[in-house]
Motif scaffolding. Sequence first.
Motif, PDB file in Angstrom:
ATOM      1  N   ASP A   1      47.056  46.411  37.344  1.00 23.10           N
ATOM      2  CA  ASP A   1      46.401  45.154  37.996  1.00 23.10           C
ATOM      3  C   ASP A   1      46.742  43.911  37.312  1.00 23.10           C
ATOM      4  O   ASP A   1      46.858  43.989  36.098  1.00 23.10           O
ATOM      5  CB  ASP A   1      44.976  45.427  37.794  1.00 23.10           C
ATOM      6  N   ALA A   2      47.150  42.756  38.213  1.00 23.79           N
ATOM      7  CA  ALA A   2      47.680  41.755  37.671  1.00 23.79           C
ATOM      8  C   ALA A   2      46.951  40.565  38.576  1.00 23.79           C
ATOM      9  O   ALA A   2      46.552  40.809  39.725  1.00 23.79           O
ATOM     10  CB  ALA A   2      49.039  41.413  37.574  1.00 23.79           C
ATOM     11  N   ILE A   3      46.583  39.344  37.833  1.00 30.00           N
ATOM     12  CA  ILE A   3      46.252  38.492  38.773  1.00 30.00           C
ATOM     13  C   ILE A   3      46.408  37.051  38.241  1.00 30.00           C
ATOM     14  O   ILE A   3      46.708  36.833  36.970  1.00 30.00           O
ATOM     15  CB  ILE A   3      44.568  38.561  38.916  1.00 30.00           C
ATOM     16  N   VAL A   4      46.494  35.942  38.990  1.00 35.39           N
ATOM     17  CA  VAL A   4      46.891  34.717  38.748  1.00 35.39           C
ATOM     18  C   VAL A   4      45.373  33.908  38.337  1.00 35.39           C
ATOM     19  O   VAL A   4      44.596  33.970  39.088  1.00 35.39           O
ATOM     20  CB  VAL A   4      47.563  33.694  39.647  1.00 35.39           C
ATOM     21  N   HIS A   5      45.351  33.159  37.115  1.00 34.00           N
ATOM     22  CA  HIS A   5      44.176  32.558  36.660  1.00 34.00           C
ATOM     23  C   HIS A   5      44.575  31.402  35.884  1.00 34.00           C
ATOM     24  O   HIS A   5      45.268  31.466  34.837  1.00 34.00           O
ATOM     25  CB  HIS A   5      43.227  33.479  35.772  1.00 34.00           C
ATOM     26  N   ASN A   6      43.901  30.173  36.466  1.00 35.54           N
ATOM     27  CA  ASN A   6      44.503  28.773  35.578  1.00 35.54           C
ATOM     28  C   ASN A   6      45.945  28.700  35.468  1.00 35.54           C
ATOM     29  O   ASN A   6      46.391  28.634  34.326  1.00 35.54           O
ATOM     30  CB  ASN A   6      43.680  28.768  34.362  1.00 35.54           C
ATOM     31  N   GLU A   7      46.717  28.880  36.455  1.00 29.84           N
ATOM     32  CA  GLU A   7      48.225  28.662  36.427  1.00 29.84           C
ATOM     33  C   GLU A   7      48.822  29.693  35.437  1.00 29.84           C
ATOM     34  O   GLU A   7      49.976  29.574  34.877  1.00 29.84           O
ATOM     35  CB  GLU A   7      48.490  27.365  36.006  1.00 29.84           C
ATOM     36  N   ARG A   8      48.095  30.710  35.078  1.00 27.29           N
ATOM     37  CA  ARG A   8      48.779  31.857  34.340  1.00 27.29           C
ATOM     38  C   ARG A   8      48.641  33.120  34.977  1.00 27.29           C
ATOM     39  O   ARG A   8      47.531  33.470  35.540  1.00 27.29           O
ATOM     40  CB  ARG A   8      47.950  31.953  32.787  1.00 27.29           C
TER      41      ARG A   8
END
Length: 443
Positions: free
Chosen positions: A373-380
């Motif tokens: 599982d992966a996700i983009v958060h605050n440009e990271r």
Amino acid sequence: METCIINLKQLFRLGLIVGVLLTTQCKKEDPVPILPEKSVTPEKEEEFESVNTEPSAPLLTLPENGDELVALTSMFSWQEATDLESDAITYNVYLGRNGQPLTSIANNITTTDFLLETPLEKGQNYQWRVDAVDEKGALKASETFSFITEYNTITQLTESAPFSKRKNAALISFRDKIFLLGGENEAGEPLAEVWSSSDGVSWNMETNNAAFGPRKSAAVVVFQGKLWMYSGTSDTSMNQYIWSSEDGINWIQEENNRIWNNTPFLGQSHTTMFVRDGKIWRFAAYDGSIGDLTTERHVWNSADGKNWTLITENHGFNQKYGMKIVSFQGQLIAFEGSPFSETKTSIIRSSVDALDWSIVTENPPFQIGFYSDAIVHNERLYVTGGLTYEELWFTDNGTNWKKAVQQRNYPIKSGNTSVNHNDRLYIIGGNRNQVANDIWRID
């Protein structure tokens, strides 16, 4: 003539007599003073003030020089300084961002540690030192150490949310709310519930009988202002129909140009789907097929969410399914792990068109495992879950990875349990050894 000479002689003699008399008279009137005898006294010893020596320099212990992922509310500690005169010693602690002057954060400390209660900034390089001061004011400074703080904070919002323990639910942020759709309970029974929350803390059950029916392991994406649901299973049967919703609560079954109005692909669980270039992509799924080159490897896309085009029969990855694909900084990043913990294969790929993939690395600093599982958060880009995945890592550029925190804290999970909502990252429910309904927030 003789008379004159005699007279002159007499006058000369007379002058001598007068001079003698006058001199004698002066001595009588002004006697020469008699000086007292000198008394001999012993010399006084010189008095010297003792010179105060400065104490020894404190030896810093924690955080150590060059430490990384230091907690935002840290304990600073050092070894006790010594003083030759046995003077009492106190300590002053100084702290500052790298490249900026150090400022005092504590004075006159009598212990050799200090707990910083005001949190430091995340992911910043700091410097610190300690001055030892004796009771006469002599001072000795320690070395200056530097360290880097943790990049995130992790908070458990609740150990038990209002919804029951579940896994394989669909989790997505839509119209200022987090939606939790379906899933399966501890007994493995699929659920038809829809829950929503605006803050990840307070939850409302919107319905316990959604139109899409009991559903677990469904894939949900946001596309053209609506939620779209595909695949998943209703107990033992694979779902073939397309559902959409404009509010996350009320769902309708979409019709396409196929005779039976169902999707041309089947995905029983763990379907990899994403939105790219104005289309929904179905990249891989599990449907129980035997062999390697099966329909599980087929790649489809759709411009309207209803009608689908087969792009290729083989996506080209090592595994047939179980990968996670995320759009990040103009490209797609794919995470592929091994279904077997003893193999521990971890591959990260990138692509700009979802068809041609290049390997970024086959040796990342972590093991992502299967069902990552992966996700983009605050440009990271964060990797938040996966079998055998033990920590929390992120990248700013898709290539270089950094560990985010010293201790991950929240239970290790796999599958879709993370969601980015209002610039906060939430880890909700899921399964690792046991089914859960806990909620964690990463800031």
